[in-house]
Design a protein around this motif. Structure first.
Motif, PDB file in Angstrom:
ATOM      1  N   GLY A 104       1.867  26.213 -25.313  1.00 28.71           N
ATOM      2  CA  GLY A 104       2.995  26.748 -26.074  1.00 28.71           C
ATOM      3  C   GLY A 104       3.561  28.012 -25.453  1.00 28.71           C
ATOM      4  N   SER A 105       2.681  28.935 -25.075  1.00 29.07           N
ATOM      5  CA  SER A 105       3.135  30.181 -24.446  1.00 29.07           C
ATOM      6  C   SER A 105       3.740  29.917 -23.076  1.00 29.07           C
ATOM      7  CB  SER A 105       1.962  31.158 -24.326  1.00 29.07           C
ATOM      8  OG  SER A 105       1.396  31.426 -25.594  1.00 29.07           O
ATOM      9  N   ASN A 106       3.088  29.045 -22.295  1.00 30.86           N
ATOM     10  CA  ASN A 106       3.573  28.773 -20.935  1.00 30.86           C
ATOM     11  C   ASN A 106       4.953  28.118 -20.962  1.00 30.86           C
ATOM     12  OD1 ASN A 106       2.708  28.522 -17.929  1.00 30.86           O
ATOM     13  ND2 ASN A 106       3.462  26.488 -18.448  1.00 30.86           N
ATOM     14  N   ARG A 107       5.192  27.248 -21.931  1.00 29.75           N
ATOM     15  CA  ARG A 107       6.495  26.581 -22.016  1.00 29.75           C
ATOM     16  C   ARG A 107       7.605  27.574 -22.331  1.00 29.75           C
ATOM     17  NH1 ARG A 107       8.050  21.438 -25.950  1.00 29.75           N
ATOM     18  NH2 ARG A 107      10.172  21.147 -25.138  1.00 29.75           N
ATOM     19  N   ALA A 108       7.346  28.492 -23.251  1.00 27.44           N
ATOM     20  CA  ALA A 108       8.357  29.500 -23.573  1.00 27.44           C
ATOM     21  C   ALA A 108       8.652  30.395 -22.365  1.00 27.44           C
ATOM     22  CB  ALA A 108       7.896  30.344 -24.762  1.00 27.44           C
ATOM     23  N   ILE A 109       7.605  30.768 -21.610  1.00 28.94           N
ATOM     24  CA  ILE A 109       7.795  31.622 -20.434  1.00 28.94           C
ATOM     25  C   ILE A 109       8.602  30.899 -19.368  1.00 28.94           C
ATOM     26  CG2 ILE A 109       6.576  32.767 -18.543  1.00 28.94           C
ATOM     27  CD1 ILE A 109       4.296  33.315 -20.547  1.00 28.94           C
ATOM     28  N   LYS A 110       8.303  29.615 -19.140  1.00 25.51           N
ATOM     29  CA  LYS A 110       9.033  28.847 -18.126  1.00 25.51           C
ATOM     30  C   LYS A 110      10.495  28.670 -18.503  1.00 25.51           C
ATOM     31  CE  LYS A 110       5.616  28.237 -15.327  1.00 25.51           C
ATOM     32  NZ  LYS A 110       5.621  28.932 -14.020  1.00 25.51           N
ATOM     33  N   LYS A 111      10.775  28.462 -19.777  1.00 25.84           N
ATOM     34  CA  LYS A 111      12.174  28.348 -20.217  1.00 25.84           C
ATOM     35  C   LYS A 111      12.926  29.651 -19.987  1.00 25.84           C
ATOM     36  CE  LYS A 111      12.057  24.163 -22.113  1.00 25.84           C
ATOM     37  NZ  LYS A 111      12.928  23.040 -21.686  1.00 25.84           N
ATOM     38  N   SER A 112      12.256  30.774 -20.237  1.00 27.97           N
ATOM     39  CA  SER A 112      12.919  32.070 -20.047  1.00 27.97           C
ATOM     40  C   SER A 112      13.187  32.363 -18.572  1.00 27.97           C
ATOM     41  CB  SER A 112      12.067  33.188 -20.649  1.00 27.97           C
ATOM     42  OG  SER A 112      10.860  33.360 -19.927  1.00 27.97           O
ATOM     43  N   GLU A 113      12.319  31.869 -17.691  1.00 23.24           N
ATOM     44  CA  GLU A 113      12.507  32.135 -16.269  1.00 23.24           C
ATOM     45  C   GLU A 113      13.686  31.370 -15.679  1.00 23.24           C
ATOM     46  OE1 GLU A 113       8.760  31.128 -14.615  1.00 23.24           O
ATOM     47  OE2 GLU A 113       7.782  33.037 -15.180  1.00 23.24           O
ATOM     48  N   LYS A 114      14.108  30.293 -16.321  1.00 18.89           N
ATOM     49  CA  LYS A 114      15.240  29.525 -15.806  1.00 18.89           C
ATOM     50  C   LYS A 114      16.582  30.224 -16.028  1.00 18.89           C
ATOM     51  CE  LYS A 114      13.074  24.971 -16.374  1.00 18.89           C
ATOM     52  NZ  LYS A 114      13.172  23.654 -17.056  1.00 18.89           N
ATOM     53  N   THR A 115      16.623  31.161 -16.963  1.00 19.52           N
ATOM     54  CA  THR A 115      17.889  31.811 -17.282  1.00 19.52           C
ATOM     55  C   THR A 115      18.431  32.593 -16.094  1.00 19.52           C
ATOM     56  OG1 THR A 115      17.073  32.037 -19.556  1.00 19.52           O
ATOM     57  CG2 THR A 115      19.052  33.257 -18.990  1.00 19.52           C
ATOM     58  N   GLY A 116      17.546  33.254 -15.331  1.00 18.08           N
ATOM     59  CA  GLY A 116      17.985  34.061 -14.194  1.00 18.08           C
ATOM     60  C   GLY A 116      18.717  33.242 -13.152  1.00 18.08           C
ATOM     61  N   GLY A 117      18.197  32.065 -12.813  1.00 20.23           N
ATOM     62  CA  GLY A 117      18.865  31.219 -11.828  1.00 20.23           C
ATOM     63  C   GLY A 117      20.237  30.758 -12.290  1.00 20.23           C
ATOM     64  N   ILE A 118      20.367  30.448 -13.586  1.00 23.26           N
ATOM     65  CA  ILE A 118      21.661  29.995 -14.113  1.00 23.26           C
ATOM     66  C   ILE A 118      22.679  31.137 -14.083  1.00 23.26           C
ATOM     67  CG2 ILE A 118      22.820  29.041 -16.133  1.00 23.26           C
ATOM     68  CD1 ILE A 118      20.125  27.781 -16.906  1.00 23.26           C
ATOM     69  N   VAL A 119      22.236  32.332 -14.426  1.00 20.86           N
ATOM     70  CA  VAL A 119      23.146  33.489 -14.417  1.00 20.86           C
ATOM     71  C   VAL A 119      23.638  33.774 -13.006  1.00 20.86           C
ATOM     72  CG1 VAL A 119      23.258  35.982 -14.784  1.00 20.86           C
ATOM     73  CG2 VAL A 119      22.234  34.515 -16.529  1.00 20.86           C
ATOM     74  N   HIS A 120      22.753  33.715 -12.017  1.00 14.63           N
ATOM     75  CA  HIS A 120      23.181  33.983 -10.641  1.00 14.63           C
ATOM     76  C   HIS A 120      24.062  32.866 -10.101  1.00 14.63           C
ATOM     77  CE1 HIS A 120      20.040  37.071 -10.826  1.00 14.63           C
ATOM     78  NE2 HIS A 120      20.700  37.645  -9.829  1.00 14.63           N
ATOM     79  N   ALA A 121      23.852  31.628 -10.565  1.00 13.81           N
ATOM     80  CA  ALA A 121      24.761  30.552 -10.182  1.00 13.81           C
ATOM     81  C   ALA A 121      26.158  30.793 -10.757  1.00 13.81           C
ATOM     82  CB  ALA A 121      24.207  29.211 -10.665  1.00 13.81           C
ATOM     83  N   LEU A 122      26.210  31.288 -11.995  1.00 15.45           N
ATOM     84  CA  LEU A 122      27.508  31.644 -12.591  1.00 15.45           C
ATOM     85  C   LEU A 122      28.151  32.812 -11.850  1.00 15.45           C
ATOM     86  CD1 LEU A 122      26.724  31.403 -16.424  1.00 15.45           C
ATOM     87  CD2 LEU A 122      28.305  29.960 -15.144  1.00 15.45           C
TER      88      LEU A 122
END
Length: 477
Positions: free
Chosen positions: A376-394
């Motif tokens: 449960g904790s690992n899934r939330a952390i992995k989801k949060s780490e994807k935000t940085g890549g999307i922001v830099h792509a934008l």
């Protein structure tokens, strides 16, 4: 007194009685209507929840009865509030007292469920350690429930605010889906704990062993409390993962709109299909991209604040649960391996299959607890780490200076605001914990097995009849 005066007196008394009866009838009607409206509101929330609080009602009710969350929800839809209940504090104290009584009674009478199977020096040490750590663990769980109940209220309030902020981006959560997931987790927890308790009690009854109520309570109650806290923790981690996933989809949707430069309306059929997920997303192109990014930044900050509060609330509870689980897994694995490898001759009325089944079930129960917490904790952390890549792509696709500035601010926020879950700061709760536990488990099992295969065989050989040379050598030694 004249007849007219008497008649007037009788009439006035009858009038007063009628007025009192009418008042009591109106009060009873109001109470009945209030009870009816409360019951109807409960079933409406259960069948079709419309907000964050309604989606959590079942889980909160179960943990409230167990004394783990002294919280209640009040108010109609649109004006709900969560408050700390005095009755909840009383239930928490009652549950803690009940477990302490069962523990002390079974400890003073030296009655133990594990002791019914076999008694060795290592099993006695393991049983005593398990009992004291279990008592300490239950005190920590109930103590944190009483001390940090305001943090739990803050978490639910922040989650409700986040859900409201997502509506500004054209996103609506499917609260019925969330409630269904909560109910499934509770049913799975009940099935696991109930199956474990039923199988253990059947093994004991099958061998004509009748443990006392106190011994059963001291042994099985910690399982229920621990698994309930695990479900509560996993539910919050799942909500954080849903929030991050939804935030990422909003940003991806914005990137897709920039790529296609076309707006496609969502049909009613597509909306109904999307509502089957944990949320439903509608078009957000009517908003300015800068407004969407600003709203996303604020939502991200709220999610990180809620995750930080959750880490503060669960940190000592998770440390306690993982410590208890590790200790029980070590000794249960030792008992099973010792029996399967034939390292010791145990004197017990239980068959080998029953013996191995009992300790294997307990070991599996606590393995499920550790895996649920970590995943449960690992899934939330992995989801949060994807935000940085999307922001830099934008950021690479942005054309206007205003949008670029907002994305750069968002990038700086992602650099400084990160979520993490720890057990009192001693270790991180992610998949690296598997490797740590596996290494420590292997080390302690080797040490325990070496104790078993040390001196007793030599002494047995020395003390056999007709082996005077060995006895003389042993005496000289």
């Amino acid at each position: 007194m004249s007849i007219r005066t008497k008649s007037f007196y009788v009439l006035s008394n009858n009038y007063k009685k009628e007025q009192i009866a009418l008042k009591f009838r109106s009060i009873s009607l109001n109470i009945g209507q209030h009870h009816l409206s409360t019951t109807m509101a409960f079933w409406l929330d259960f069948l079709n929840p419309q907000d964050t609080y309604a989606a959590e009602k079942t889980l909160l009710f179960v943990t409230f009865v167990l004394g783990l969350t002294p919280l209640r929800i009040a108010g109609p839809y649109g004006n709900r509030r969560m408050y700390i209940s005095r009755l909840g504090f009383a239930i928490t104290m009652l549950q803690g007292t009940l477990f302490a009584y069962c523990f002390l009674h079974s400890f003073l009478l030296e009655e133990s469920i594990v002791g019914f199977f076999f008694k060795t020096e290592i099993s006695k040490v393991g049983d005593i350690l398990q009992k004291f750590i279990g008592l300490t663990g239950m005190l920590v769980l109930f103590g944190m429930s009483l001390l940090n109940s305001r943090d739990l209220v803050a978490m639910y309030t922040t989650a409700a605010v986040i859900d409201g902020r997502f509506r500004n981006l054209g996103v609506e959560f499917n609260f019925r889906y969330i409630l269904t997931i909560r109910n499934i987790k509770l049913l799975m927890m009940s099935a696991v704990c109930g199956s474990y308790m039923a199988s253990c009690m059947w093994i004991l009854f099958h061998n004509q062993i009748w443990p006392s109520f106190q011994a059963v309570g001291a042994f099985f109650l910690p399982n229920v409390f621990i698994m309930s806290v695990v479900v509560l923790n996993v539910s919050f981690a799942m909500r954080f993962g849903q929030h991050f996933d939804l935030l990422n989809r909003v940003l991806k949707n914005l990137s897709h709109q920039w790529d296609t430069r076309s707006i496609k309306a969502i049909t009613q059929k597509q909306r109904s299909l999307q509502c089957l997920d944990s949320f439903s997303m509608y078009t957000i192109v009517s908003k300015n991209p800068s407004e969407i990014i600003q709203e996303s930044m604020e939502i991200h900050q709220l999610i990180c604040e809620a995750a930080s509060t959750a880490n503060k609330y669960f940190t000592y509870q998770l440390l306690t649960i993982i410590s208890i689980a590790f200790l029980i897994i070590v000794f249960d694995a030792y008992y099973v391996l010792e029996t399967l490898l034939g390292k010791s001759k145990r004197e017990s009325k239980f068959k080998t299959v029953e013996f191995v089944t009992f300790f294997s079930c307990q070991m599996i129960l606590y393995l499920i607890a550790i895996i649920s917490i970590v995943e449960g904790s690992n899934r939330a952390i992995k989801k949060s780490e994807k935000t940085g890549g999307i922001v830099h792509a934008l950021l690479n696709k942005a054309k206007t200076p205003e949008v670029k500035e907002k994305l750069q601010q968002f990038s700086m926020q992602l650099l400084h605001l990160k979520i993490s879950f720890t057990a009192a700061g001693l270790f991180n709760i992610d998949r690296t914990l598997y490797f740590t536990i596996s290494g420590a488990l292997t080390t302690y099992l080797i040490i325990l097995l070496q104790f078993t295969s040390s001196s007793p065989p030599a002494l047995e050989g020395a003390c056999t009849p007709g082996n005077s040379t060995n006895i003389a050598n042993l005496t000289q030694h």
